[in-house]
Write an enzyme that holds these catalytic residues in place. Structure first.
Site, mmCIF file in Angstrom:
data_model
loop_
_atom_site.group_PDB
_atom_site.id
_atom_site.type_symbol
_atom_site.label_atom_id
_atom_site.label_comp_id
_atom_site.label_asym_id
_atom_site.label_seq_id
_atom_site.Cartn_x
_atom_site.Cartn_y
_atom_site.Cartn_z
ATOM 1 N N GLY A 46 0.707 -1.240 0.149
ATOM 2 C CA GLY A 46 -0.034 -0.081 0.039
ATOM 3 C C GLY A 46 0.828 1.311 -0.056
ATOM 4 O O GLY A 46 2.061 1.163 0.602
ATOM 5 N N GLN A 51 2.873 9.842 1.551
ATOM 6 C CA GLN A 51 4.273 9.350 1.450
ATOM 7 C C GLN A 51 5.211 9.644 0.176
ATOM 8 O O GLN A 51 6.164 9.551 0.109
ATOM 9 C CB GLN A 51 4.013 7.715 1.484
ATOM 10 C CG GLN A 51 3.544 7.129 2.751
ATOM 11 C CD GLN A 51 3.376 5.532 2.662
ATOM 12 O OE1 GLN A 51 2.273 5.312 2.148
ATOM 13 N NE2 GLN A 51 4.402 4.944 3.154
ATOM 14 N N CYS A 91 6.174 -0.360 7.126
ATOM 15 C CA CYS A 91 5.825 0.737 6.355
ATOM 16 C C CYS A 91 7.038 1.255 5.411
ATOM 17 O O CYS A 91 8.185 1.125 5.952
ATOM 18 C CB CYS A 91 5.604 1.892 7.065
ATOM 19 S SG CYS A 91 5.139 3.465 6.444
ATOM 20 N N LEU A 92 6.438 1.559 4.081
ATOM 21 C CA LEU A 92 7.603 1.958 3.204
ATOM 22 C C LEU A 92 8.380 3.128 3.705
ATOM 23 O O LEU A 92 9.397 3.458 3.180
ATOM 24 C CB LEU A 92 7.135 2.264 1.780
ATOM 25 C CG LEU A 92 6.557 1.058 1.078
ATOM 26 C CD1 LEU A 92 6.162 1.275 -0.282
ATOM 27 C CD2 LEU A 92 7.731 -0.276 0.981
ATOM 28 N N HIS A 133 -4.015 1.439 7.468
ATOM 29 C CA HIS A 133 -2.666 1.857 7.754
ATOM 30 C C HIS A 133 -2.669 3.059 6.733
ATOM 31 O O HIS A 133 -1.998 4.152 7.113
ATOM 32 C CB HIS A 133 -1.811 0.841 7.484
ATOM 33 C CG HIS A 133 -0.291 1.103 7.219
ATOM 34 N ND1 HIS A 133 0.503 0.649 8.076
ATOM 35 C CD2 HIS A 133 -0.076 1.955 6.571
ATOM 36 C CE1 HIS A 133 1.661 1.274 7.720
ATOM 37 N NE2 HIS A 133 1.612 1.879 6.796
ATOM 38 N N GLU A 134 -3.073 2.970 5.581
ATOM 39 C CA GLU A 134 -2.910 3.861 4.533
ATOM 40 C C GLU A 134 -4.050 5.304 4.820
ATOM 41 O O GLU A 134 -3.445 6.386 4.606
ATOM 42 C CB GLU A 134 -3.326 3.471 2.948
ATOM 43 C CG GLU A 134 -2.454 2.387 2.556
ATOM 44 C CD GLU A 134 -1.035 2.475 2.841
ATOM 45 O OE1 GLU A 134 -0.632 3.827 2.696
ATOM 46 O OE2 GLU A 134 -0.143 1.444 3.075
ATOM 47 N N HIS A 137 -2.098 7.412 7.064
ATOM 48 C CA HIS A 137 -0.990 8.170 6.582
ATOM 49 C C HIS A 137 -1.738 9.697 5.977
ATOM 50 O O HIS A 137 -1.083 10.768 5.991
ATOM 51 C CB HIS A 137 -0.487 7.550 5.302
ATOM 52 C CG HIS A 137 0.568 6.667 5.411
ATOM 53 N ND1 HIS A 137 1.828 7.135 6.112
ATOM 54 C CD2 HIS A 137 0.835 5.368 5.371
ATOM 55 C CE1 HIS A 137 2.684 6.223 6.320
ATOM 56 N NE2 HIS A 137 2.109 5.222 5.741
#
Ligand code: ZN
Length: 163
Positions: A46, A51, A91-92, A133-134, A137
């Protein structure tokens, strides 16, 4: 395909609250495609606009095994309808850090597709967790914010050492 740089914690821009998307145009569709390509390239499941320093409410997701089921959600709103479960997240924007976060295992999602049409879906398990999660963000929230302050302190110290 051109890939976008992914902001890394503790970059302050990860804390910006994303704006509601009002214009559904070619530029938006192109941005979502770039985000998907960036996510696949980074081997993530995701990615949120925040991000990649794009502060509008757009998320892209693919939790499928074959990486062939991309989902793009614009202006997503979620309603928690499941049980609370603990699941290990990464997480990226925080590479190398994984920890257990409590989330709902089932959600209702109201959003818009990339062309602006209304979209309703129910999601469960990994997909539900990933969408939560997204969406965090988009509000400037990272998964480590859900951990105890002690754990978060340890993680931040570890990240400083790695710099
Ligand atoms: Zn993330």
């Amino acid at each position: 395909m051109h890939h976008l740089p992914i902001l890394q914690h503790p970059d302050r821009r990860l804390r910006i609250k994303a704006a509601v998307v009002e214009h559904f145009d070619e530029k938006l569709a192109d941005q979502a495609e770039k985000m998907l390509a960036t996510m696949y390239d980074a081997k993530g499941i995701g990615l949120a606009g925040t991000q990649v320093d794009f502060h509008q409410r757009v998320i892209v997701i693919d939790v499928s095994e074959n990486r062939d089921s991309p989902i793009k959600l614009v202006n997503p709103e979620i309603e928690l309808i499941g049980e609370t479960v603990s699941n290990e997240e990464g997480c990226l924007s925080i590479p190398g850090v994984y920890d257990s976060v409590k989330r709902s295992d089932r959600i209702n999602v109201s959003a818009q597709a990339i062309d602006g049409s209304a979209l309703e879906m129910e999601a469960e398990d990994l997909l539900a967790i990933c969408i939560q999660h997204e969406c965090d963000h988009l509000d400037g929230i990272l998964f480590i914010d859900h951990l105890s302050s002690l754990k978060r302190k340890r993680i931040n110290e570890q990240l400083k050492k790695n710099d």
